[in-house]
Design a protein around this motif. Sequence first.
Motif, PDB file in Angstrom:
ATOM      1  N   GLU A  99      37.265 -34.616 -57.997  1.00  0.00           N
ATOM      2  CA  GLU A  99      37.348 -35.444 -56.729  1.00  0.00           C
ATOM      3  C   GLU A  99      37.802 -34.443 -55.658  1.00  0.00           C
ATOM      4  O   GLU A  99      37.424 -34.462 -54.446  1.00  0.00           O
ATOM      5  N   TRP A 134      45.103 -38.793 -49.178  1.00  0.00           N
ATOM      6  CA  TRP A 134      46.280 -38.080 -50.002  1.00  0.00           C
ATOM      7  C   TRP A 134      47.445 -37.854 -49.006  1.00  0.00           C
ATOM      8  O   TRP A 134      47.270 -37.540 -47.808  1.00  0.00           O
ATOM      9  N   LYS A 184      48.717 -40.383 -54.439  1.00  0.00           N
ATOM     10  CA  LYS A 184      47.915 -39.340 -54.494  1.00  0.00           C
ATOM     11  C   LYS A 184      48.611 -38.374 -53.633  1.00  0.00           C
ATOM     12  O   LYS A 184      48.658 -38.581 -52.421  1.00  0.00           O
ATOM     13  N   ARG A 185      49.128 -37.201 -54.267  1.00  0.00           N
ATOM     14  CA  ARG A 185      50.017 -36.161 -53.444  1.00  0.00           C
ATOM     15  C   ARG A 185      49.567 -34.727 -53.951  1.00  0.00           C
ATOM     16  O   ARG A 185      49.434 -34.529 -55.099  1.00  0.00           O
ATOM     17  N   ALA A 232      49.129 -31.363 -57.783  1.00  0.00           N
ATOM     18  CA  ALA A 232      49.006 -32.765 -57.569  1.00  0.00           C
ATOM     19  C   ALA A 232      49.853 -33.610 -58.495  1.00  0.00           C
ATOM     20  O   ALA A 232      50.146 -33.313 -59.762  1.00  0.00           O
ATOM     21  N   HIS A 233      50.188 -34.882 -57.886  1.00  0.00           N
ATOM     22  CA  HIS A 233      50.841 -35.938 -58.395  1.00  0.00           C
ATOM     23  C   HIS A 233      50.064 -37.243 -58.354  1.00  0.00           C
ATOM     24  O   HIS A 233      49.737 -37.633 -57.243  1.00  0.00           O
ATOM     25  N   VAL A 234      49.821 -37.841 -59.523  1.00  0.00           N
ATOM     26  CA  VAL A 234      49.198 -39.212 -59.356  1.00  0.00           C
ATOM     27  C   VAL A 234      49.747 -40.325 -59.526  1.00  0.00           C
ATOM     28  O   VAL A 234      49.618 -41.599 -59.618  1.00  0.00           O
ATOM     29  N   SER A 235      51.172 -40.203 -59.542  1.00  0.00           N
ATOM     30  CA  SER A 235      52.431 -41.293 -59.864  1.00  0.00           C
ATOM     31  C   SER A 235      53.566 -40.777 -59.506  1.00  0.00           C
ATOM     32  O   SER A 235      53.834 -39.374 -59.583  1.00  0.00           O
ATOM     33  N   PRO A 238      51.461 -45.585 -58.828  1.00  0.00           N
ATOM     34  CA  PRO A 238      50.258 -44.589 -58.540  1.00  0.00           C
ATOM     35  C   PRO A 238      50.333 -44.250 -57.066  1.00  0.00           C
ATOM     36  O   PRO A 238      50.996 -44.631 -55.940  1.00  0.00           O
ATOM     37  N   ALA A 279      41.632 -33.734 -47.621  1.00  0.00           N
ATOM     38  CA  ALA A 279      42.445 -34.678 -48.401  1.00  0.00           C
ATOM     39  C   ALA A 279      43.513 -35.541 -47.517  1.00  0.00           C
ATOM     40  O   ALA A 279      43.324 -37.032 -47.909  1.00  0.00           O
ATOM     41  N   LEU A 283      40.689 -35.027 -61.037  1.00  0.00           N
ATOM     42  CA  LEU A 283      41.167 -34.505 -60.070  1.00  0.00           C
ATOM     43  C   LEU A 283      40.664 -33.348 -59.614  1.00  0.00           C
ATOM     44  O   LEU A 283      40.243 -33.268 -58.464  1.00  0.00           O
TER      45      LEU A 283
END
Length: 309
Positions: free
Chosen positions: A300, A250, A221-222, A210-213, A219, A245, A297
């Motif tokens: 979530e 996402w 959500k990937r 995951a990347h959050v930025s 920002p 997701a 993460l």
Amino acid sequence: MTTLVFLDPAHPAGRVADATVPNILVTDQGLTRGDGIFESMLAIDGEPRKIRAHLDRLAVSASTMDLLIPDAGVWQAAITTALTAYAAGAPEDSADHGASNESRQCVVRLIATRGPEGANSPTAWVTVSPVSASLAAQREKGLAVLLLERGYDSDIAARAPWLLMGAKTLSYAVNMAALRHAHHQGADDVIFTSGDGLVLEGPTSSVLLAHVSDDSGVPLKRLITPHLDTGILPGTTQGALFAAAQEAGWELGYGPLTPADLLDADAVWLISSLRLLAPVTTIDGKEIGTAAIRAELTAELSALLATTL
């Protein structure tokens, strides 16, 4: 306690057998050659989860191996019989409303082999057993992981279909050897890489990051997982999480991924039907993200995954 049910033409709902005594012929090719396939799925409160996805993947594995197996309806009947028998022998408090989630869960395994040599009669059975306590622990504490080369380039599946890449076979000796090697090195698990440097999968799991930025700090959500044309096994739990997701906003992506992509991620997980979502804390000794981001993460995404179970 393990419950055993054979798929038997004389017993349309499956034949319950004693799992504590020998039941398989020593000439069965599943034992002598690892010539067979399997699926493992989670059941909660007597209900198998993602059963259609597992049965579909079992059928694909069987087709890849030219293995004749019972159809989905026969498997479903045997699974129901096995879960009913397992519940009848389970401790009384495991079905209580207040029981922990782990105590309400069990493992359902579907196994089919080519049968005894020369008999042209496949052997198929279902087992139901408790979930290992170590799996729940891995979800909580996370995993130290090693990168190990699998020994094949990423295009091997197309060039050499006889290697059965992408089929879930009983030939797990290499996977188990990789895990033992990791344990000898003080690690918990493994992520395989191809000979040309791409991320593949774990011995018993799919890989997720995951990347959050983005690179400029904006920002986002990937979620990203390796693409399937490298010959890896399609993950049923990864697929279910991706669907949930996406509905939650996402962005989703499929590789190719390299080890550098893993090390650059904000979080990495190994995900499977039994372990569910286990965060990777380190890869080859290097921390992935931060403990706070991993925890946030994981919570979530675990909540999203729970909606699919």
